[in-house]
Design an enzyme around this catalytic site. Structure first.
Site, PDB file in Angstrom:
ATOM      1  N   ARG A 126      25.465  50.632  21.392  1.00 46.06           N
ATOM      2  CA  ARG A 126      24.003  49.596  21.822  1.00 46.06           C
ATOM      3  C   ARG A 126      24.616  48.853  22.417  1.00 46.06           C
ATOM      4  NH1 ARG A 126      20.469  53.026  20.081  1.00 46.06           N
ATOM      5  NH2 ARG A 126      20.083  55.359  20.627  1.00 46.06           N
ATOM      6  N   LYS A 148      31.877  40.000  33.027  1.00 45.59           N
ATOM      7  CA  LYS A 148      32.614  42.048  33.626  1.00 45.59           C
ATOM      8  C   LYS A 148      33.816  42.657  32.547  1.00 45.59           C
ATOM      9  CE  LYS A 148      31.935  41.509  39.030  1.00 45.59           C
ATOM     10  NZ  LYS A 148      32.998  40.979  40.546  1.00 45.59           N
ATOM     11  N   GLU A 190      45.510  33.963  41.739  1.00 45.36           N
ATOM     12  CA  GLU A 190      43.827  33.583  41.003  1.00 45.36           C
ATOM     13  C   GLU A 190      43.733  32.326  41.117  1.00 45.36           C
ATOM     14  OE1 GLU A 190      42.203  36.630  41.730  1.00 45.36           O
ATOM     15  OE2 GLU A 190      42.824  37.496  40.977  1.00 45.36           O
ATOM     16  N   LYS A 232      34.178  29.485  37.961  1.00 45.75           N
ATOM     17  CA  LYS A 232      33.388  30.695  37.924  1.00 45.75           C
ATOM     18  C   LYS A 232      32.116  30.342  37.005  1.00 45.75           C
ATOM     19  CE  LYS A 232      35.286  35.482  36.697  1.00 45.75           C
ATOM     20  NZ  LYS A 232      34.841  36.271  36.593  1.00 45.75           N
ATOM     21  N   GLU A 242      26.454  39.724  40.350  1.00 47.92           N
ATOM     22  CA  GLU A 242      26.901  39.858  41.562  1.00 47.92           C
ATOM     23  C   GLU A 242      25.853  40.832  42.880  1.00 47.92           C
ATOM     24  OE1 GLU A 242      31.385  40.535  41.872  1.00 47.92           O
ATOM     25  OE2 GLU A 242      30.852  42.137  43.675  1.00 47.92           O
ATOM     26  N   ARG A 247      28.348  35.468  43.881  1.00 48.22           N
ATOM     27  CA  ARG A 247      30.030  36.270  43.535  1.00 48.22           C
ATOM     28  C   ARG A 247      31.028  36.457  44.187  1.00 48.22           C
ATOM     29  NH1 ARG A 247      30.006  38.002  36.809  1.00 48.22           N
ATOM     30  NH2 ARG A 247      31.799  37.560  36.676  1.00 48.22           N
ATOM     31  N   ASN A 251      36.049  37.227  45.084  1.00 48.53           N
ATOM     32  CA  ASN A 251      36.614  38.112  45.673  1.00 48.53           C
ATOM     33  C   ASN A 251      37.529  38.239  46.884  1.00 48.53           C
ATOM     34  OD1 ASN A 251      35.556  40.254  43.786  1.00 48.53           O
ATOM     35  ND2 ASN A 251      33.875  40.522  45.317  1.00 48.53           N
ATOM     36  N   HIS A 254      41.114  39.781  48.165  1.00 44.39           N
ATOM     37  CA  HIS A 254      40.756  41.442  47.144  1.00 44.39           C
ATOM     38  C   HIS A 254      40.623  42.456  48.406  1.00 44.39           C
ATOM     39  CE1 HIS A 254      40.569  38.290  44.405  1.00 44.39           C
ATOM     40  NE2 HIS A 254      40.968  39.324  43.096  1.00 44.39           N
ATOM     41  N   HIS A 258      43.306  44.259  47.635  1.00 44.15           N
ATOM     42  CA  HIS A 258      43.164  45.513  46.568  1.00 44.15           C
ATOM     43  C   HIS A 258      44.064  46.864  47.761  1.00 44.15           C
ATOM     44  CE1 HIS A 258      39.776  44.667  44.443  1.00 44.15           C
ATOM     45  NE2 HIS A 258      41.030  44.196  43.822  1.00 44.15           N
ATOM     46  N   HIS A 271      48.801  42.559  41.363  1.00 46.05           N
ATOM     47  CA  HIS A 271      47.101  41.809  41.632  1.00 46.05           C
ATOM     48  C   HIS A 271      47.692  40.939  42.562  1.00 46.05           C
ATOM     49  CE1 HIS A 271      42.896  42.054  41.983  1.00 46.05           C
ATOM     50  NE2 HIS A 271      43.336  41.399  41.478  1.00 46.05           N
TER      51      HIS A 271
HETATM   52  P1  NAD Z   1      47.251  42.625  31.701  1.00 49.38           P
HETATM   53  O1  NAD Z   1      46.900  42.325  30.684  1.00 49.38           O
HETATM   54  O2  NAD Z   1      48.570  44.082  31.843  1.00 49.38           O
HETATM   55  O3  NAD Z   1      48.695  41.690  30.929  1.00 49.38           O
HETATM   56  C1  NAD Z   1      49.483  41.827  31.722  1.00 49.38           C
HETATM   57  C2  NAD Z   1      51.394  42.298  30.994  1.00 49.38           C
HETATM   58  O4  NAD Z   1      51.194  41.067  30.548  1.00 49.38           O
HETATM   59  C3  NAD Z   1      51.205  43.739  30.424  1.00 49.38           C
HETATM   60  O5  NAD Z   1      51.887  44.405  30.021  1.00 49.38           O
HETATM   61  C4  NAD Z   1      51.273  42.707  28.673  1.00 49.38           C
HETATM   62  O6  NAD Z   1      51.147  43.434  27.858  1.00 49.38           O
HETATM   63  C5  NAD Z   1      51.131  41.559  28.588  1.00 49.38           C
HETATM   64  N1  NAD Z   1      51.144  39.906  28.192  1.00 49.38           N
HETATM   65  C6  NAD Z   1      49.689  39.737  27.980  1.00 49.38           C
HETATM   66  N2  NAD Z   1      49.720  38.333  27.187  1.00 49.38           N
HETATM   67  C7  NAD Z   1      51.031  38.018  27.360  1.00 49.38           C
HETATM   68  C8  NAD Z   1      51.865  37.154  26.381  1.00 49.38           C
HETATM   69  N3  NAD Z   1      51.209  36.061  25.906  1.00 49.38           N
HETATM   70  N4  NAD Z   1      53.527  37.135  26.481  1.00 49.38           N
HETATM   71  C9  NAD Z   1      53.696  37.437  27.022  1.00 49.38           C
HETATM   72  N5  NAD Z   1      53.696  38.963  27.315  1.00 49.38           N
HETATM   73  C10 NAD Z   1      52.134  38.738  27.470  1.00 49.38           C
HETATM   74  O7  NAD Z   1      46.948  41.799  33.126  1.00 49.38           O
HETATM   75  P2  NAD Z   1      46.373  41.058  33.356  1.00 49.38           P
HETATM   76  O8  NAD Z   1      47.612  40.944  34.913  1.00 49.38           O
HETATM   77  O9  NAD Z   1      45.839  40.250  32.671  1.00 49.38           O
HETATM   78  O10 NAD Z   1      44.892  41.440  33.710  1.00 49.38           O
HETATM   79  C11 NAD Z   1      45.007  42.340  35.136  1.00 49.38           C
HETATM   80  C12 NAD Z   1      43.390  43.558  34.400  1.00 49.38           C
HETATM   81  O11 NAD Z   1      42.596  42.229  34.880  1.00 49.38           O
HETATM   82  C13 NAD Z   1      43.137  44.444  34.967  1.00 49.38           C
HETATM   83  O12 NAD Z   1      42.952  45.151  34.664  1.00 49.38           O
HETATM   84  C14 NAD Z   1      42.201  44.121  36.161  1.00 49.38           C
HETATM   85  O13 NAD Z   1      41.217  45.380  36.918  1.00 49.38           O
HETATM   86  C15 NAD Z   1      41.159  42.781  35.523  1.00 49.38           C
HETATM   87  N6  NAD Z   1      40.162  41.996  36.207  1.00 49.38           N
HETATM   88  C16 NAD Z   1      39.214  41.420  35.434  1.00 49.38           C
HETATM   89  C17 NAD Z   1      38.895  40.471  35.656  1.00 49.38           C
HETATM   90  C18 NAD Z   1      37.093  40.640  35.837  1.00 49.38           C
HETATM   91  O14 NAD Z   1      36.498  39.298  36.196  1.00 49.38           O
HETATM   92  N7  NAD Z   1      36.543  41.133  34.354  1.00 49.38           N
HETATM   93  C19 NAD Z   1      38.968  39.667  36.798  1.00 49.38           C
HETATM   94  C20 NAD Z   1      40.241  40.068  37.596  1.00 49.38           C
HETATM   95  C21 NAD Z   1      40.863  41.800  37.043  1.00 49.38           C
HETATM   96  N1  GLY Z   2      36.442  38.448  39.175  1.00 43.43           N
HETATM   97  C1  GLY Z   2      36.023  38.442  40.022  1.00 43.43           C
HETATM   98  C2  GLY Z   2      34.277  38.439  39.224  1.00 43.43           C
HETATM   99  O1  GLY Z   2      34.009  38.548  37.863  1.00 43.43           O
HETATM  100  O2  GLY Z   2      33.502  38.711  39.629  1.00 43.43           O
END
Ligand code: NAD
Ligand code: GLY
Length: 368
Positions: A126, A148, A190, A232, A242, A247, A251, A254, A258, A271
């Site tokens: 939990r 998130k 971003e 942020k 949101e 918030r 997006n 996006h 998307h 992305h």
């Molecule tokens: P990711 O985590 O897949 O990383 C991208 C690639 O880079 C992967 O292959 C990873 O292994 C590699 N990598 C990471 N750090 C590295 C480093 N320092 N050196 C070499 N390789 C490295 O992708 P991302 O773009 O970081 O994140 C995308 C995800 O984030 C999606 O799932 C998306 O939905 C999510 N997201 C969440 C939020 C949120 O607010 N929670 C906001 C935006 C995106």
């Molecule tokens: N990445 C969008 C949010 O955190 O709301």
């Protein structure tokens, strides 16, 4: 020298975001103090198969130096790890390893690891503490802050999740040296999004420093990350879940982005490439629908070009694009909403009718 931004969200414990080269070395002591660990503590590093060989030892050593007992779980790199099956495997492993409610989950990696580990921490027993250690530019400027967390379902991305604020975020910009170019540009989109939403000050600063950031100049990169985190933190402090129409500004770009990612087939475009295309599209709609100036759209185009995010040489049928937008979880009651900038730092969330969207999509597709 690290920069510190404090995230102060009503109803949540405030937390620090430390940004700078070498931040990883201080991870253990910050985890201990941020999580209020006295005596023996236990930490679980969750990371992925690309990041583990690069940074797991540094994270583990720092945690051990702070007298924490450390285990780690390595998931395959890539979006597929944000799944119910990987989630279930981690829950089971934690229980087998005897982790209790007083443990700390350390998310070491990009947004995939951050979202997955954050959701693990939100749900295991939990809820246990989580610390975010982002290693991609996208994760440093966006996903590691704000709470998130999510995993994907067959039916779509991020359909199961929770809000779970971290206790501490340690963004070691030194880790960005190994990030592939494609992932770099993904984060740049971003950053551009944040600048347009934020203010003239950020937008013009970024325009002046776009080439330095595309070339990964450490000082410019750290400042860009800090500016994004400040934005942020402010946005999330105003609208944590949101639910207040604030918030949503994060997006921007996006809605079309998307749909591009989905219809081109996940992985075809990053992305960030989708978001950049979506920002160009939204700025054009904004000229007619909310009175943005053509000069604003042109200035944004130039910024995206300078960050290495040119327009995509790809399109899909307008009807398919509209259908994908309507199925997105950000649509409401089958109506598609766009964040439309009236100008830099001034945006509106607008529900746009299908006929109007189709007209813009036709124009978009014809121009390809
Ligand atoms: P990711 O985590 O897949 O990383 C991208 C690639 O880079 C992967 O292959 C990873 O292994 C590699 N990598 C990471 N750090 C590295 C480093 N320092 N050196 C070499 N390789 C490295 O992708 P991302 O773009 O970081 O994140 C995308 C995800 O984030 C999606 O799932 C998306 O939905 C999510 N997201 C969440 C939020 C949120 O607010 N929670 C906001 C935006 C995106
Ligand atoms: N990445 C969008 C949010 O955190 O709301």
């Amino acid at each position: 020298m690290a920069t510190k931004v404090v995230v102060n969200i009503p109803g949540e414990q405030p937390y620090d975001v430390r940004i700078g080269s070498g931040v990883l070395a201080g991870l253990g002591s910050h985890v201990r103090s941020a999580c209020g660990i006295e005596g023996e503590g236990r930490a679980l590093i969750i990371t992925d198969s690309n990041v583990a060989p690069l940074y797991r030892d540094a994270a583990r050593d720092s945690l051990k130096e702070a007298d924490l007992r450390v285990r780690d779980i390595v998931v395959p790199a890539g979006e597929d790890s944000k799944s119910l099956s990987v989630l279930g495997e981690i829950w089971e492993a934690m229980a087998q390893l005897g982790f209790g409610r007083d443990c700390v989950v350390v998310a070491l990696g990009g947004g995939v690891v951050g979202d997955l580990a954050g959701f693990v921490a939100a749900t295991y027993m939990r809820g246990v503490a989580v610390v975010q250690v982002p290693t991609t530019l996208l994760a440093m400027v966006d996903s590691s802050v704000g709470g998130k967390t999510a995993v994907n379902l067959e039916a779509g991305k991020n359909l199961v999740g929770a809000f779970k604020q971290p206790m501490y975020v340690g963004a070691d910009t030194g880790t960005l040296a190994t990030l592939p170019d494609r992932e770099w540009r993904c984060g740049c989109a971003e950053v551009a999004k944040s600048a347009v939403i934020d203010s003239d000050d950020f937008f013009f600063w970024l325009t002046d420093h776009a080439e330095a950031i595309a070339a990964r100049d450490p000082e410019a990169v750290s400042e860009a990350i800090a500016r994004c985190v400040v934005l942020k933190a402010d946005v999330v402090a105003e609208d944590k879940t949101e639910s207040k129409g604030v918030r949503e500004c994060l997006n921007y770009g996006h809605t079309l982005g998307h749909a591009v990612e989905k219809l081109a087939g996940y992985g075809t475009f990053s992305h960030g490439e989708g978001v950049a295309e979506g920002m160009r599209f939204a700025a054009r709609m904004a000229i007619d629908l909310v009175g943005a100036s053509p000069e604003f759209a042109a200035a944004q185009d130039e910024l995206l070009d300078a960050l290495g995010l040119p327009p995509l040489d790809w399109s899909a049928s307008p009807e398919e694009m509209l259908d994908a937008m309507k199925r997105d979880k950000k649509a409401r009651g089958g109506h598609v909403r766009f964040v439309l900038p009236r100008d830099v730092g001034d945006w509106e969330l607008v529900e746009v009718d299908d006929a109007t969207i189709l007209a813009y999509l036709r124009k978009w597709a014809e121009e390809k």
